[in-house]
Design a protein around this motif. Structure first.
Motif, PDB file in Angstrom:
ATOM      1  N   ARG A 164       0.831  -1.204   0.000  1.00  0.00           N
ATOM      2  CA  ARG A 164       0.000   0.000   0.000  1.00  0.00           C
ATOM      3  C   ARG A 164       0.867   1.257   0.000  1.00  0.00           C
ATOM      4  NH1 ARG A 164      -5.152   0.353   1.744  1.00  0.00           N
ATOM      5  NH2 ARG A 164      -4.916   2.436   0.839  1.00  0.00           N
ATOM      6  N   LEU A 172      -2.295   5.651   5.266  1.00  0.00           N
ATOM      7  CA  LEU A 172      -2.445   4.986   3.976  1.00  0.00           C
ATOM      8  C   LEU A 172      -3.109   5.907   2.958  1.00  0.00           C
ATOM      9  CD1 LEU A 172      -3.665   1.456   5.134  1.00  0.00           C
ATOM     10  CD2 LEU A 172      -1.329   2.203   4.610  1.00  0.00           C
ATOM     11  N   ARG A 175      -7.778   4.340  -1.239  1.00  0.00           N
ATOM     12  CA  ARG A 175      -7.800   3.491  -2.429  1.00  0.00           C
ATOM     13  C   ARG A 175      -8.340   4.202  -3.667  1.00  0.00           C
ATOM     14  NH1 ARG A 175      -7.300  -2.149  -1.993  1.00  0.00           N
ATOM     15  NH2 ARG A 175      -6.762  -2.874   0.092  1.00  0.00           N
ATOM     16  N   LEU A 181      -1.959   1.578  -4.278  1.00  0.00           N
ATOM     17  CA  LEU A 181      -1.494   0.196  -4.294  1.00  0.00           C
ATOM     18  C   LEU A 181      -0.151   0.081  -4.990  1.00  0.00           C
ATOM     19  CD1 LEU A 181      -4.718  -1.821  -5.236  1.00  0.00           C
ATOM     20  CD2 LEU A 181      -3.601  -1.754  -3.007  1.00  0.00           C
ATOM     21  N   HIS A 219      -1.992  -7.863   1.234  1.00  0.00           N
ATOM     22  CA  HIS A 219      -3.420  -8.050   0.980  1.00  0.00           C
ATOM     23  C   HIS A 219      -3.674  -9.251   0.075  1.00  0.00           C
ATOM     24  CE1 HIS A 219      -3.791  -3.905   2.531  1.00  0.00           C
ATOM     25  NE2 HIS A 219      -4.959  -4.328   2.906  1.00  0.00           N
ATOM     26  N   THR A 222      -5.067  -8.322  -3.541  1.00  0.00           N
ATOM     27  CA  THR A 222      -4.259  -7.554  -4.471  1.00  0.00           C
ATOM     28  C   THR A 222      -3.880  -8.441  -5.661  1.00  0.00           C
ATOM     29  OG1 THR A 222      -3.327  -6.215  -2.686  1.00  0.00           O
ATOM     30  CG2 THR A 222      -2.077  -6.292  -4.744  1.00  0.00           C
TER      31      THR A 222
END
Length: 248
Positions: A164, A172, A175, A181, A219, A222
């Motif tokens: 991330r 973070l 998204r 990512l 993740h 991903t």
């Protein structure tokens, strides 16, 4: 040097499956198992716990807002008392399946929007910790510097994300924004090794952040997650880093 590798698992529901749980369980040392609120169902929870138990992988309750439709990625302004009860409910449900297959819930980690909310939202951070403490003396996995870990006190376990993007403030990247990512295996591996050996990562603007993490998250949803995980574990071993669970 030691580090834990954790991944979000059990995120299917009914006939729908997300990610390759068994392949990731061959690599990681801790499994954040969905408890039915953002994903997961009874049979999935039991199956993941059984697979983790066979491999000696620690089982963690990945607690969430009650949001199956949104995969737990939408903020919900839940009353703190209700939220604490729902966290307790999820831990208890997963622990029942874990104990049925010879293991137990060893820690708690919020998922998605709840994870992000507890970075700054004091009432919800306190609620998650209250729910965990109501069940027992469980470690709480979260973002360094978050209100969640401050509330958890001695139970706090800081983690970082190998796949991330980070803001210069150490949070973070949402998204919905560019750089959220890391999708290339080489980038994920470089991030993981640098975190484990030097305690630092590079934010999306190039800022070098000091991060003291006891666990690294990969993740499971991903793209290329299994390849990332295998490459990360191999690189960590090659760098002299022992990969072990943070929770017994």
């Amino acid at each position: 040097m030691t580090i834990d590798l954790n991944a979000d698992l059990g995120e299917g529901f009914g006939v729908w499956r997300l990610g390759d749980d068994d392949a990731l369980l061959d690599v990681v040392t801790s499994a954040n198992v969905a408890c039915g609120f953002h994903a997961g169902d009874a049979s999935t929870m039991r199956a993941v716990c059984a697979s983790a138990a066979r491999r000696g992988v620690a089982v963690g309750a990945q607690v969430s807002y009650r949001d199956l439709a949104g995969f737990g990625r939408r903020f919900i302004d839940v009353d703190p008392v209700t939220l604490a009860d729902e966290v307790l409910y999820q831990i208890g449900a997963l622990d029942a399946f874990a104990r049925a297959v010879g293991t137990r819930v060893a820690y708690v980690k919020p998922h998605g929007a709840l994870y992000n909310a507890t970075v700054h939202h004091q009432a919800q951070a306190d609620a998650v910790v209250a729910g965990a403490r109501a069940y027992g003396d469980l470690p709480v996995l979260g973002l360094p510097g978050s209100r969640l870990l401050a509330a958890a006190g001695d139970a706090a376990v800081p983690e970082a994300f190998a796949d991330r993007g980070y803001t210069p403030e150490g949070t973070l990247v949402p998204r919905s924004q560019p750089g959220a990512l890391i999708t290339e295996t080489a980038g994920v591996v470089e991030r993981a090794v640098r975190l484990a050996t030097r305690g630092e990562l590079v934010a999306v603007d190039g800022t070098v952040l000091r991060v003291a993490a006891r666990s690294l998250c990969l993740h499971g949803d991903t793209p290329g997650a299994v390849a990332h995980a295998r490459a990360v574990r191999s690189a960590l071993n090659g760098a002299g880093v022992e990969v072990i669970p943070f929770a017994g």
